[in-house]
Write an enzyme that holds these catalytic residues in place. Sequence first.
Site, PDB file in Angstrom:
ATOM      1  N   SER A   1       9.007   0.603  -1.540  1.00 31.69           N
ATOM      2  CA  SER A   1      10.129   1.132  -2.331  1.00 31.69           C
ATOM      3  C   SER A   1      11.441   0.982  -1.576  1.00 31.69           C
ATOM      4  O   SER A   1      12.458   0.588  -2.151  1.00 31.69           O
ATOM      5  CB  SER A   1       9.894   2.592  -2.696  1.00 31.69           C
ATOM      6  OG  SER A   1       8.825   2.704  -3.610  1.00 31.69           O
TER       7      SER A   1
ATOM      8  N   GLY B   1       0.821  -1.198   0.000  1.00 35.99           N
ATOM      9  CA  GLY B   1       0.000   0.000   0.000  1.00 35.99           C
ATOM     10  C   GLY B   1       0.858   1.251   0.000  1.00 35.99           C
ATOM     11  O   GLY B   1       2.092   1.190   0.064  1.00 35.99           O
TER      12      GLY B   1
ATOM     13  N   HIS C   1      12.718  12.257  -4.255  1.00 37.11           N
ATOM     14  CA  HIS C   1      13.161  10.891  -4.547  1.00 37.11           C
ATOM     15  C   HIS C   1      14.518  10.895  -5.250  1.00 37.11           C
ATOM     16  O   HIS C   1      15.399  10.088  -4.925  1.00 37.11           O
ATOM     17  CB  HIS C   1      12.130  10.152  -5.404  1.00 37.11           C
ATOM     18  CG  HIS C   1      10.968   9.625  -4.640  1.00 37.11           C
ATOM     19  ND1 HIS C   1      11.060   8.605  -3.736  1.00 37.11           N
ATOM     20  CD2 HIS C   1       9.664  10.002  -4.634  1.00 37.11           C
ATOM     21  CE1 HIS C   1       9.874   8.351  -3.215  1.00 37.11           C
ATOM     22  NE2 HIS C   1       9.003   9.199  -3.738  1.00 37.11           N
TER      23      HIS C   1
END
Length: 176
Positions: free
Chosen positions: A20, A14, A54
């Site tokens: 990740s 989820g 990121h």
Amino acid sequence: MTEFHPRSILVLGGARSGKSRFAEGLARDTGLEKIYLATGRAWDDEMRARIAAHKADRADDGWTTHEAPLDLIGALKTLDQPDRVILVDCLTLWVTNLMMEEGRDVDADGGALAASLSERQATVIFVSNEVGLGIVPENRMARAFRDHAGRLHQSIAANAAEVYFVAAGLPLKMKG
């Protein structure tokens, strides 16, 4: 018949589940050259900020980042080398991109992606959001998204050597 790819991994979970981070750890553990293949598009300022964060997080960890919001199969083919691990993050953003493009057959593109795994020499790790565990979405597009993602996950999982489900930062190995 499904062509099994011995060096492919699917990591599901989820939002904010730790999937990740877990997938990045798997990639690091291979000792191979790390390629980050991003599928996200910056549709708004918040998404631009997420993408920048990121990239910054990976910058000092030896990752090379490439972007493939639509032509994921072509990018995998171009980047494919046996001494590389390619982390694709994420399949659900890719599905969103395909759905937003006029005239795309999302299920055909997903099937082609799964079938193309048998051609890969690199280790490929796919990250994706499991969106089929909640209530039935109230609108047609959201239901179509959930259905496309679910079919893609099944297809990739059938071709992958390993499949993990991550919840609360804890991985559960489902296959392999």
